[in-house]
Design an enzyme around this catalytic site. Structure first.
Site, short mmCIF file in Angstrom:
data_model
loop_
_atom_site.label_atom_id
_atom_site.label_comp_id
_atom_site.label_asym_id
_atom_site.label_seq_id
_atom_site.Cartn_x
_atom_site.Cartn_y
_atom_site.Cartn_z
NE ARG A 206 -2.28 -1.36 3.63
CZ ARG A 206 -1.60 -0.57 4.49
NH1 ARG A 206 -1.88 0.94 4.56
NH2 ARG A 206 -1.10 -1.13 5.57
CE1 TYR B 38 2.48 -7.20 -4.31
CE2 TYR B 38 1.40 -6.34 -2.23
CZ TYR B 38 2.49 -7.33 -2.69
OH TYR B 38 2.73 -8.38 -2.07
N GLY B 39 -2.46 -5.41 -3.92
CA GLY B 39 -3.02 -5.47 -2.76
C GLY B 39 -4.04 -4.50 -2.59
N GLY B 40 -4.08 -4.12 -1.53
CA GLY B 40 -4.92 -3.10 -0.85
C GLY B 40 -5.26 -1.86 -1.86
CE LYS C 107 -6.17 -4.08 4.47
NZ LYS C 107 -6.27 -4.28 5.79
CG HIS D 172 -6.91 -3.52 10.18
ND1 HIS D 172 -5.61 -2.90 10.40
CD2 HIS D 172 -7.05 -4.42 9.00
CE1 HIS D 172 -4.91 -3.55 9.44
NE2 HIS D 172 -5.52 -4.46 8.74
CB SER E 57 -0.64 -3.65 8.19
OG SER E 57 -1.67 -3.02 7.76
CB CYS F 191 1.16 -6.55 14.22
SG CYS F 191 2.14 -5.12 13.81
CB THR G 7 -2.81 -13.94 9.19
OG1 THR G 7 -3.35 -12.86 8.38
CG2 THR G 7 -3.29 -15.54 8.40
CG ASP H 250 -6.94 -7.53 6.83
OD1 ASP H 250 -5.87 -7.36 7.79
OD2 ASP H 250 -7.39 -7.03 5.76
CG ASN I 206 3.43 -6.09 1.98
OD1 ASN I 206 2.74 -6.75 3.00
ND2 ASN I 206 2.76 -5.74 1.05
CB SER I 207 6.03 -11.75 -0.59
OG SER I 207 6.41 -12.45 0.43
NE ARG I 208 0.20 -8.45 2.49
CZ ARG I 208 -0.20 -8.31 3.77
NH1 ARG I 208 -1.39 -8.74 4.18
NH2 ARG I 208 0.25 -7.09 4.43
NE ARG J 147 5.48 -6.51 13.74
CZ ARG J 147 5.85 -7.74 13.42
NH1 ARG J 147 7.16 -8.07 14.02
NH2 ARG J 147 5.44 -8.63 12.64
CG ASN K 4 0.06 -15.23 21.16
OD1 ASN K 4 0.59 -15.00 22.10
ND2 ASN K 4 0.20 -14.88 20.03
#
Ligand code: GTP
Ligand code: SPV
Ligand code: MN
Length: 622
Positions: A86, A229-231, A238, A258, A281, A283, A286, A306, A399-401, A432, A530
């Protein structure tokens, strides 16, 4: 000489499915006469269409078909290095008044932006096909679901939308029945022919250095230019499900967030507990959505990873749906150790973007289970050997997806498509944070919960190209890049929703899996562990355990917290919850300064929380 053709409504109508309504045909005609594509194609979402488009992309070089034995019906795409995530600096909220976009969004005047984009789109699809892509965010026909039409010149977007949304004929049918829909116009900004007829070679990843990701929340419109790309390009995600939907939600009394959604089932009793969690994003949404508990007694099933749309139900509780149909997840770091359910989801029918390719036609990325092979093709399409790794080069872009159908997730919740959603019991906020923020803290009261969300800060990841990775930034509610209106008004909306639902509004928790020790190691094992934090939250809800009042919220007692099998003694535990009053005083100064930019839009409740926080710090210092 120009060979532009003019499209008549009748001609577009003749090529459209019979149930396309007139207003849609008119809009498509108007966009076609602006963008001047060679042809118009109405996507139906069929298998035949997927096979045809993916095959065309393999032939054209956009896709590499992966080894059909290892990854049947899977493809690899490599984008340009200038188009990998993004672009927040080119993302605009276009509304009449600048203050309605607020200080954390890029604002543009709607009329001026429309004029700019009109120029950009003039002839932008010359030499290309214009795809008309009907889609539903949320289960088809569901009471919380919303419809859209994306016009795009990217076949990659069409096949990605087929995974990420309910795309095709069924969505168009609902639009034909008169349901409202959001127009979303997209172009990669790379025409294959100019106005004077000069032609340009096609490339594997067409895009433009100039990018505009624009939203018109007052008229529910989206226009995106220059990125594939993506979003930036899958406009249901988004742009629609967060930026436009957040403004719709404020108007109509619901929430677009989000957030992941998960169901925790207590195995002994069958009791269900539903959690949503907002992390910035890359963090860990998923990961948490597909958690494999390391403690006995619970089963997790995934509703979404997401985005959550949440509405009050008839019983006064808050119900959430996942508006998406697929996962667009961060590849690096994903393995059978960190996220086995994601690994199993991507075994087939998936698209991988900017990961590395092995010599036997499979995928590889940093942190995957397989060791680094002697040879790879990296995300740039170059040979890659262990020597490159030693030089610090990455084989896969950070940021590969992976783009995968949610229904392939082995632990997808049986109710993940329940049209009315699942009732939410607790809401988590995290980021983070190497320092300061304890493993878990419970809100004192609802306003403190909103303060917890508003004060989220996180180390920046690779999910956006134009913010410095690693630096700490404020990311309130993990919505900084995704809120379609003034962030302070959004906090006010949260407070209103809490007031409306009263004691039925879910309790809010702050979590942090990322605290580090002096040597820079994560202090908490994270991932499946977790589940221990979720277990404490469930037992708090059941009134089984008490909590200790602290500076940032209420903390667990060590004796109430399941640490079985972990190498965490009391000293380590105390470190995970350590509060340094001076550091917190400094953090609060910074947060207060951040809040001042919202001026008198800042809700009084938030200002009051700052004061209470200072009192708690003072008490801790005494
Ligand atoms: P977007 O799709 O960008 O919105 O992000 P996301 O929140 O879904 O991100 P994702 O789950 O893909 O984040 C993955 C990153 O978080 C990887 O770098 C993981 O290693 C890291 N991560 C996830 N859970 C944990 C955890 O419990 N502990 C630690 N240390 N890292 C984690
Ligand atoms: C994020 O950045 O939060 C994502 C990926 O989920 S993208 O769809 O590209 O925005
Ligand atoms: Mn996201």
């Amino acid at each position: 000489m120009t060979s532009d053709k003019t499209y008549s409504v009748e001609e577009v109508r003749a090529g459209a499915p019979a149930d396309a309504p007139e207003e849609l045909v008119a809009w498509v005609t108007e966009q076609a006469n602006l963008a001047k594509p060679d042809s118009i194609y109405w996507a139906d979402g069929s298998d035949e269409e997927w096979d045809r488009l993916t095959t065309e992309m393999v032939e054209g070089g956009t896709f590499t078909r992966l080894n059909p034995e290892k990854r049947p019906n899977c493809f690899l795409a490599r984008s340009l290095p200038s188009d990998v995530a993004r672009v927040e600096s080119r993302t605009f909220i276009c509304c009449e008044k600048e203050e309605d976009a607020g200080p954390t969004n890029h604002w543009a005047d709607p009329a001026e932006m429309r004029a700019t984009l009109k120029e950009k789109f003039d002839g932008v699809m010359r030499g290309r096909t214009m795809y008309v892509v009907p889609f539903s965010m949320g289960p088809l026909g569901g009471p919380i679901s919303q419809l859209g039409i994306e016009i795009t010149d990217s076949a990659y977007v069409v096949v990605s939308m087929r995974i990420m949304t309910r795309m095709g004929a069924a969505a168009l049918k609902l639009i034909g029945e008169g349901k409202p829909w959001v127009p979303a116009l997209h172009s990669v900004g790379y025409p294959l022919r100019d106005a004077d007829g000069t032609t340009r070679e096609e490339v594997a990843w067409p895009c433009n250095d100039d990018k505009y990701i624009t939203h018109f929340p007052e008229t529910n419109e989206i226009i995106s230019y220059g990125s594939g790309y993506g979003g930036n390009a899958l406009l249901g995600k988004k742009c629609f499900a967060l930026r436009i939907a957040s403004t719709m939600a404020r108007r109509d009394g619901w929430m677009a967030e989000h957030m992941l959604i998960l169901r925790l089932t207590e195995e002994a009793t069958g009791k269900q507990f539903h959690v949503t969690a907002a992390f910035p994003s890359a963090c860990g949404k998923t990961n948490l959505a597909m958690l494999q508990p390391t403690i006995p007694g619970y089963k997790v099933s995934t509703v979404g990873d997401d985005i959550a749309w949440m509405r009050p139900g008839a019983d006064g509780r808050l119900y959430a749906i996942n508006p998406e149909a697929g996962f667009f997840g961060v590849a690096p770091g994903t393995s059978y150790h960190t996220n086995p359910m994601a690994m199993d989801t991507m075994k087939a029918n998936s698209i991988f973007t900017n990961v590395a390719l092995t010599d036997d036609g499979d995928v590889w990325w940093e942190g995957i289970d397989a060791p680094l092979p002697d040879h790879l093709i990296d995300w740039l399409g170059n040979d890659y050997t262990p020597a490159d790794a030693a030089d610090g080069k990455k084989a896969a872009h950070p940021n590969s997806r992976f783009t995968v159908p949610a229904e392939q997730c082995p632990i997808i919740c049986e109710d993940w498509e329940a049209p009315a959603g699942v009732p939410i019991d607790a809401i988590l906020f995290g980021g983070r944070r190497a320092t300061n923020v304890p493993l878990v803290a419970e809100q004192y009261d609802p306003a403190h919960g909103v303060f917890i969300g508003a004060s989220v800060a996180s180390e920046v990841t690779a999910a956006a190209t134009d913010v410095k990775a690693g630096s700490l930034r404020h990311d309130p509610f993990a919505m900084l890049p995704f809120c379609g209106y003034n962030m302070a008004d959004y906090w006010g909306h949260w407070l209103e929703m809490q007031a409306k639902l009263g004691s039925k509004f879910p309790k809010i928790y702050q979590v942090n899996w990322f605290r580090k020790d002096e040597e820079g190691h994560f202090m908490w094992p994270g991932y499946g562990d977790n589940s221990r934090v979720l277990d404490w939250i469930v037992r708090r809800a059941g009134g089984e355990v008490e909590a200790i009042d602290g500076v940032t919220g209420r903390y667990p007692k060590i004796e109430d917290f399941n640490l079985d099998g972990l190498d965490i003694d009391e000293a380590k535990w105390n470190k995970l919850f350590e509060i340094n009053p001076a550091a917190w005083a400094a953090e609060l100064d910074d947060t207060e300064e951040y809040f001042t930019q919202f001026g008198d839009k800042l809700p009084a409740e938030i200002t009051a929380e700052l004061g209470k926080f200072r009192e708690r710090i003072a008490a801790a210092q005494a």
